[in-house]
Write a protein that holds these residues in place. Sequence first.
Motif, PDB file in Angstrom:
ATOM      1  N   ARG A   1     -18.108  15.636  40.527  1.00  0.00           N
ATOM      2  CA  ARG A   1     -16.871  16.158  39.956  1.00  0.00           C
ATOM      3  C   ARG A   1     -15.998  16.825  41.025  1.00  0.00           C
ATOM      4  O   ARG A   1     -15.949  18.054  41.135  1.00  0.00           O
TER       5      ARG A   1
ATOM      6  N   PHE B   1      -4.054   6.040  30.851  1.00  0.00           N
ATOM      7  CA  PHE B   1      -5.357   6.721  30.873  1.00  0.00           C
ATOM      8  C   PHE B   1      -5.495   7.689  29.689  1.00  0.00           C
ATOM      9  O   PHE B   1      -4.604   8.489  29.406  1.00  0.00           O
TER      10      PHE B   1
ATOM     11  N   ALA C   1      -6.046   7.656  41.269  1.00  0.00           N
ATOM     12  CA  ALA C   1      -7.513   7.636  41.275  1.00  0.00           C
ATOM     13  C   ALA C   1      -8.091   6.398  41.977  1.00  0.00           C
ATOM     14  O   ALA C   1      -9.216   6.424  42.464  1.00  0.00           O
ATOM     15  N   TYR C   2      -7.306   5.319  42.007  1.00  0.00           N
ATOM     16  CA  TYR C   2      -7.819   4.058  42.571  1.00  0.00           C
ATOM     17  C   TYR C   2      -7.028   3.591  43.791  1.00  0.00           C
ATOM     18  O   TYR C   2      -7.110   2.429  44.176  1.00  0.00           O
TER      19      TYR C   2
ATOM     20  N   ASN D   1      -5.431   2.792  34.684  1.00  0.00           N
ATOM     21  CA  ASN D   1      -6.703   2.515  34.022  1.00  0.00           C
ATOM     22  C   ASN D   1      -6.424   2.631  32.518  1.00  0.00           C
ATOM     23  O   ASN D   1      -5.845   3.629  32.113  1.00  0.00           O
TER      24      ASN D   1
ATOM     25  N   SER E   1     -10.570  14.863  39.346  1.00  0.00           N
ATOM     26  CA  SER E   1      -9.109  14.950  39.237  1.00  0.00           C
ATOM     27  C   SER E   1      -8.709  15.188  37.781  1.00  0.00           C
ATOM     28  O   SER E   1      -7.623  15.673  37.477  1.00  0.00           O
ATOM     29  N   ASN E   2      -9.626  14.908  36.853  1.00  0.00           N
ATOM     30  CA  ASN E   2      -9.421  15.223  35.444  1.00  0.00           C
ATOM     31  C   ASN E   2      -9.058  16.713  35.256  1.00  0.00           C
ATOM     32  O   ASN E   2      -8.181  17.069  34.483  1.00  0.00           O
TER      33      ASN E   2
ATOM     34  N   ASP F   1      -1.001   9.642  39.403  1.00  0.00           N
ATOM     35  CA  ASP F   1      -2.458   9.680  39.367  1.00  0.00           C
ATOM     36  C   ASP F   1      -2.972   8.486  40.170  1.00  0.00           C
ATOM     37  O   ASP F   1      -2.928   7.344  39.722  1.00  0.00           O
TER      38      ASP F   1
ATOM     39  N   TYR G   1      -4.557  11.688  29.344  1.00  0.00           N
ATOM     40  CA  TYR G   1      -3.207  12.276  29.278  1.00  0.00           C
ATOM     41  C   TYR G   1      -2.906  12.886  27.900  1.00  0.00           C
ATOM     42  O   TYR G   1      -2.453  14.030  27.832  1.00  0.00           O
TER      43      TYR G   1
ATOM     44  N   SER H   1     -14.403  10.418  42.887  1.00  0.00           N
ATOM     45  CA  SER H   1     -15.321   9.785  41.926  1.00  0.00           C
ATOM     46  C   SER H   1     -15.411   8.270  42.071  1.00  0.00           C
ATOM     47  O   SER H   1     -16.406   7.676  41.679  1.00  0.00           O
TER      48      SER H   1
HETATM   49  C1  PLP Z   1     -11.421   7.966  36.665  1.00  0.00           C
HETATM   50  C2  PLP Z   1     -10.011   8.412  36.555  1.00  0.00           C
HETATM   51  C3  PLP Z   1      -9.588   9.719  36.851  1.00  0.00           C
HETATM   52  C4  PLP Z   1     -10.413  10.892  37.169  1.00  0.00           C
HETATM   53  O1  PLP Z   1     -11.668  10.884  37.365  1.00  0.00           O
HETATM   54  P1  PLP Z   1     -12.392  12.186  37.920  1.00  0.00           P
HETATM   55  O2  PLP Z   1     -13.788  11.736  37.960  1.00  0.00           O
HETATM   56  O3  PLP Z   1     -12.143  13.293  36.946  1.00  0.00           O
HETATM   57  O4  PLP Z   1     -11.796  12.497  39.250  1.00  0.00           O
HETATM   58  C5  PLP Z   1      -8.258  10.019  36.803  1.00  0.00           C
HETATM   59  N1  PLP Z   1      -7.361   9.103  36.471  1.00  0.00           N
HETATM   60  C6  PLP Z   1      -7.695   7.863  36.187  1.00  0.00           C
HETATM   61  C7  PLP Z   1      -6.625   6.897  35.862  1.00  0.00           C
HETATM   62  C8  PLP Z   1      -9.033   7.474  36.195  1.00  0.00           C
HETATM   63  O5  PLP Z   1      -9.363   6.237  35.846  1.00  0.00           O
END
Ligand code: PLP
Length: 368
Positions: free
Chosen positions: A236, A121, A197-198, A168, A96-97, A195, A124, A227
């Motif tokens: 990835r 994070f 991610a979690y 995060n 997602s990065n 975002d 950004y 991820s």
């Molecule tokens: C880990 C993380 C991501 C992205 O991780 P990818 O491995 O690139 O998908 C995105 N946002 C936050 C807040 C994260 O902690």
Amino acid sequence: MSCDFRALANEGVQKISPYVPGKPEDELQRELGLPRIVKLASNENPLGPSPKVVEAIQKKLNAITRYPDGNGFELKQALAAHLSVGADMLTLGNGSNDLLELIAKAFCGPGSEVLFSEYAFAVYPLAALSAGATPVVAPATNWGYDLAALKACITDRTRVIFIANPNNPTGTWLTQSELLPFLDEVPENILVVLDEAYSEYVASGDYPDGVSLLGRYPNLIVTRTFSKAYGLAALRVGYSVSHPDVADVLNRVRQPFNVDTFAQVAAVAALKDTEYLARTIKTNHEGLAQLVEGFEALGLEYIPSVGNFICVKVGPKAGEINKAMLAQGVIVRPVANYNMPEHLRVSVGVKEENEFMLSALKKALSDL
Ligand SMILES: *Cc1c(COP(=O)(O)O)cnc(C)c1O
């Protein structure tokens, strides 16, 4: 004397401090040759991969000579069904990065501002600076997002607002009743990136599901990843869900083959393995409770978290404590680069890993 190549870089790029990843296990193993290494530094899934995912990749190995499906047809179909959205709302990313960067690249440039919170994070500001835009940091309250402060930082130049929910490294989160009034007030020509991610880990009833808000807020982009809870960090692969026109824009700036074949196949298999995801979530809830209990027993403060990680306050000697833990084979994540010099971020492991980490922390504290 050679040319000053650093000075040739774009202005924003010159301001970037590179992302510092968690220390790889192999590296510590090489350095110290310890019998046991426990890495709880990068919020990875401690269960190892789903066997169904491994099998799906193995079956596909001969596809290695062919380019991947650049449009990710199968994975988009699977995601569209899983999320009940149109496939035209999906954009796949190399993690997602990748999407965070594509959003900045497509919508921001010199003269525009990218807004996010303190302690948000680390990617950004990197995405903003790479695109030539100006990062704007709103103050946080109690380690969590202060949406009033965030709103007060919106200007005519704001193009994108990044919100990690949960965030995060802090593990803090926004409830639906906090988030909606904020989204109501953001001008519709500013894109809000949620975002998530979690998101799979969050059990709280008032936690907003970003995807369900897309109908109401066309300027919202939800990003998610395979991820973390799905356990595919090395492959990835992530995705965004957005208005189809936003997806069309992102599709123009991505690399034609940004998600490889094995990542696509693995993600489809991972989505189907609901048992693995359930086990992941259960392991995380138990592990988080174990860590909290352990920190309390050591008399340490922590930031309450709903993610698969937690920040514990070890005091001004956090750097030394981190080193003392490394010497015992335990890798956690210092967060001084987030302006949190007294905390360490610990990913939730399986029971034995958490125990090992807690005893290393205890020893590090008492040896000081
Ligand atoms: C880990 C993380 C991501 C992205 O991780 P990818 O491995 O690139 O998908 C995105 N946002 C936050 C807040 C994260 O902690």
